[in-house]
Design a protein around this motif. Structure first.
Motif, PDB file in Angstrom:
ATOM      1  N   ARG A  81       0.851  -1.183   0.000  1.00 19.06           N
ATOM      2  CA  ARG A  81       0.000   0.000   0.000  1.00 19.06           C
ATOM      3  C   ARG A  81       0.894   1.243   0.000  1.00 19.06           C
ATOM      4  O   ARG A  81       1.720   1.426   0.894  1.00 19.06           O
ATOM      5  N   ASP A 169      -6.409   0.750  -7.499  1.00 20.33           N
ATOM      6  CA  ASP A 169      -7.085   1.275  -6.307  1.00 20.33           C
ATOM      7  C   ASP A 169      -8.243   0.366  -5.913  1.00 20.33           C
ATOM      8  O   ASP A 169      -9.160   0.778  -5.196  1.00 20.33           O
ATOM      9  N   ASP A 170      -8.208  -0.905  -6.368  1.00 18.64           N
ATOM     10  CA  ASP A 170      -9.279  -1.859  -6.054  1.00 18.64           C
ATOM     11  C   ASP A 170      -9.157  -2.318  -4.605  1.00 18.64           C
ATOM     12  O   ASP A 170      -8.095  -2.233  -3.982  1.00 18.64           O
ATOM     13  N   GLU A 171     -10.260  -2.858  -4.087  1.00 17.31           N
ATOM     14  CA  GLU A 171     -10.249  -3.424  -2.741  1.00 17.31           C
ATOM     15  C   GLU A 171      -9.648  -4.827  -2.823  1.00 17.31           C
ATOM     16  O   GLU A 171     -10.133  -5.676  -3.560  1.00 17.31           O
ATOM     17  N   THR A 174      -8.258 -11.243   1.027  1.00 12.04           N
ATOM     18  CA  THR A 174      -7.764 -11.413   2.407  1.00 12.04           C
ATOM     19  C   THR A 174      -6.733 -12.532   2.578  1.00 12.04           C
ATOM     20  O   THR A 174      -6.262 -12.749   3.681  1.00 12.04           O
ATOM     21  N   VAL A 214      -4.564  -8.194   0.571  1.00  9.93           N
ATOM     22  CA  VAL A 214      -4.058  -7.226   1.546  1.00  9.93           C
ATOM     23  C   VAL A 214      -2.547  -7.413   1.690  1.00  9.93           C
ATOM     24  O   VAL A 214      -2.067  -8.551   1.716  1.00  9.93           O
TER      25      VAL A 214
END
Length: 634
Positions: A81, A169-171, A174, A214
């Motif tokens: 990030r 910029d995607d989510e 996990t 993530v």
């Protein structure tokens, strides 16, 4: 060398192709595939794979299987990030994407990785890092990240053995499989290897890390885990302390010393390293203030001996070791002085300054009789001088000294009394003095009787660490390149010792370095031995327990050899490879005497007639036909 004569690099190239096609594989499974490909027996190939450096593209999973990195990582994705600082400098922290960088780095120390901005890129390590030298970072060409926003995901993707990156910029997802595997490993062991778990998950879950997830740092934080380097543990766990303890334990295990001795040993080693590179500023501040008590552990003889072998094995100059040892005398506890003098003695001896070495050993022995290392060294000096009485007296001061190999040797050469000669009779030597004042208790052995002693003096010198590598290489050849047990057995083979002494050069080195200690007649004899070459002989006659008549096949000379060790009749025509040396009017074979075949004869004669015999090549020639008889295959 394998039974297929397959070069190591080519073997691992073939192994890479097999693992790419069939992996992950255990070493045994890999060897079976290579055997099917006609590269040798699986048994020998397993040994070759275990004993040679692997292909850099092949890695080992925690479960022991071997994987091909390009195949395992193909299509895998890791993210980072972005922060405002990352965007401004075009530099990002390495840790979120570190596992994938193993694909394109020469090793696992990612000081700096530079990425080209092309669509299909190759990451490479760059040592010219400018202001960021030493930083663990990924560096992009200037302006690459311009226009991005904090929170965007930098996505690093492996494809066909290369790396490429995009920014989205995607989510992200996990990475559930990874988090579960990591927390499970931590629950079992308190700590876990992040890289090891990542590799195992990739091997067991083909879909893991194939879409952006993530970043690793956020996955760890969300799972209540903290990280230091590759190691992961629960929050609140003393991870740095655990790493320090593990490093101490690993160092202690490698050297075979107590864990509590590690700080003192490491401190002294650092001192020697500093002096070796000429860094002698502020030594007292760096190596003494608040630390001097650590050196007390060196007073343990086993620790001291291990430390010296480690320092010399690392190639540190003996001058630096001697200087560091003498420095200890003013900066270490008094109990460490015995070790300091002994270190200095060993260093001086290695430098060829025997008088200084002996003086250091004497000081060490005088300080602490329980520190027995100098007593052994002084006993060696006494033995080389031919003083069996003093040598035995020194060994008597050592607990268990009568079990040392030198003790048995010296006992054989204790002074002999002359039968029938009274204490007040004139001495047998013709000096005119009474026997009790001349040679009583000091009767000398004839040179012919001392020839074995001379040989053993050199053999004990060849036990020094400086000759260990040559000895092992010869033992490997003598064992037919068998397993560790076969090599360990071959270490004690008389032929290994003899070739080490005369063909590898240990005897010549002994004469050069310690010849000044030898009695004059032994030094002259040693020099005569150095003039004699090894040859191939034909037995013309033999008498068990007495000797042999040998004909040298190189010059057709005949020689009568004393051989009291001969227990049986040797048929005429038997071929022997040996070094036959003079002792007075006799000829003897003090070392290995090896039977050879007709097939070996011509190759041996050609090798021995050349300039500078390669000792390992000689051992290969003498061993090859009968290695299985002497050292059965595992």
């Amino acid at each position: 060398m394998t039974d297929s004569a397959y070069p190591e690099s080519a073997l691992w190239d073939a192994a890479l192709e097999v693992v790419r096609a069939h992996g992950p594989l255990s070493t045994e499974e890999l060897a079976d595939h290579l055997e099917e490909a006609g590269l040798g027996s699986a048994e020998q190939l397993t040994l070759d794979l275990e004993d040679s450096p692997p292909h850099p593209m092949l890695w080992w999973l925690p479960d022991g299987r071997i994987v091909a990195m390009d195949v395992l990582f193909d299509g895998r994705v890791l993210t980072h990030r972005l922060t405002a600082a990352d965007i401004a400098r075009d530099i990002v922290d390495i840790h979120d994407v570190e596992p994938l960088l193993a694909l394109v780095s020469e090793d696992d120390e990612f000081d700096l990785i530079r990425l080209d901005s092309s669509e299909d890129i190759l990451a490479q390590r760059d040592s010219s890092a400018g202001d960021f030298s030493g930083a663990e970072a990924v560096v992009f060409p200037a302006g690459t990240l311009a226009g991005r926003e904090s929170g965007d995901l930098l996505v690093l993707t492996a494809r066909d053995g290369r790396l490429s990156f995009t920014v989205v910029d995607d989510e992200p997802g996990t990475a559930t499989e990874f988090v579960e595997a990591l927390t499970s490993a931590v629950a079992r062991e308190q700590t876990a290897s992040l890289e090891g778990v990542f590799l195992q998950v990739c091997a067991e879950a083909p879909g893991a890390f194939t879409t952006p997830s993530v970043p690793l740092s956020e996955l760890l934080s969300g799972a209540g885990l903290v990280r230091s380097g590759d190691l992961v543990a629960p929050e609140g766990f003393d991870l740095e302390g655990h790493i320090s303890r593990s490093m101490f334990e690993a160092y202690a295990d490698r050297l075979g010393i107590p864990v509590d001795a590690v700080p003192g040993v490491a401190l002294f080693a650092s001192l020697v390293e500093a002096l070796d590179r000429g860094d002698d500023e502020d030594l007292e501040v760096r190596f003494a203030e608040g630390k001097s008590g650590l050196y007390a552990v060196l007073s343990d003889p086993e620790v001291a001996e291990t430390v010296y072998e480690e320092l010399t094995g690392e190639g540190l100059a003996v001058e630096a070791i001697e200087r560091a040892a003498l420095w200890l005398l003013d900066h270490a506890p008094r109990r460490a002085a015995c070790a300091a003098y002994w270190f200095a003695g060993r260093a001086a001896e290695s430098a060829g300054r025997l008088a200084d070495a002996e003086r250091y050993y004497e000081r060490s022995a005088d300080l602490d009789g329980a520190f027995d290392l100098p007593l052994f060294d002084l006993a060696r000096f006494a033995s080389d001088r031919g003083d069996a009485v003093r040598g035995l007296s020194l060994l008597a001061r050592v607990p268990g000294g009568d079990e040392h190999p030198l003790h048995e040797l010296l006992e054989r050469y204790e002074p002999r009394e002359v039968p029938g000669l009274g204490r007040n009779d004139k001495c047998w030597c013709g000096s005119g003095r009474k026997y009790k004042a001349c040679h009583l208790g000091r009767a000398e052995h004839a040179l012919e009787d001392r020839s074995d002693w001379l040989y053993m003096k050199a053999a004990m010198y060849a036990l020094e660490p400086a000759w260990a590598e040559d000895r092992v290489a010869l033992a490997e050849a003598r064992s037919g390149y068998g397993d560790d047990d076969a090599v360990a057995e071959a270490i004690d083979d008389p032929l290994v010792e003899d070739v080490l002494l005369f063909d590898a050069g240990a005897f010549a080195d002994f004469v050069e370095r310690r010849g000044e200690l030898l009695p004059d007649d032994e030094l002259e004899l040693a020099r005569r031995w150095l003039e004699v070459d090894r040859s191939v002989f034909e037995v013309e006659a033999s008498v068990p327990g007495e000797g042999m008549t040998l004909r040298d096949l190189r010059d057709d000379d005949r020689v009568e050899v004393a051989a009291p060790w001969l227990t049986g009749d040797l048929p005429a025509g038997t071929l022997l490879c040996a070094r036959v040396v003079p002792v007075g009017d006799r000829w003897i074979v003090p070392g290995g005497c090896e039977p050879v075949t007709e097939e070996q004869r011509d190759a041996l004669l050609a090798l021995l007639s050349g300039d500078g015999v390669d000792p390992v090549e000689l051992m290969d020639l003498l061993t090859a036909p009968d290695a299985a008889d002497f050292y059965p295959e595992p």
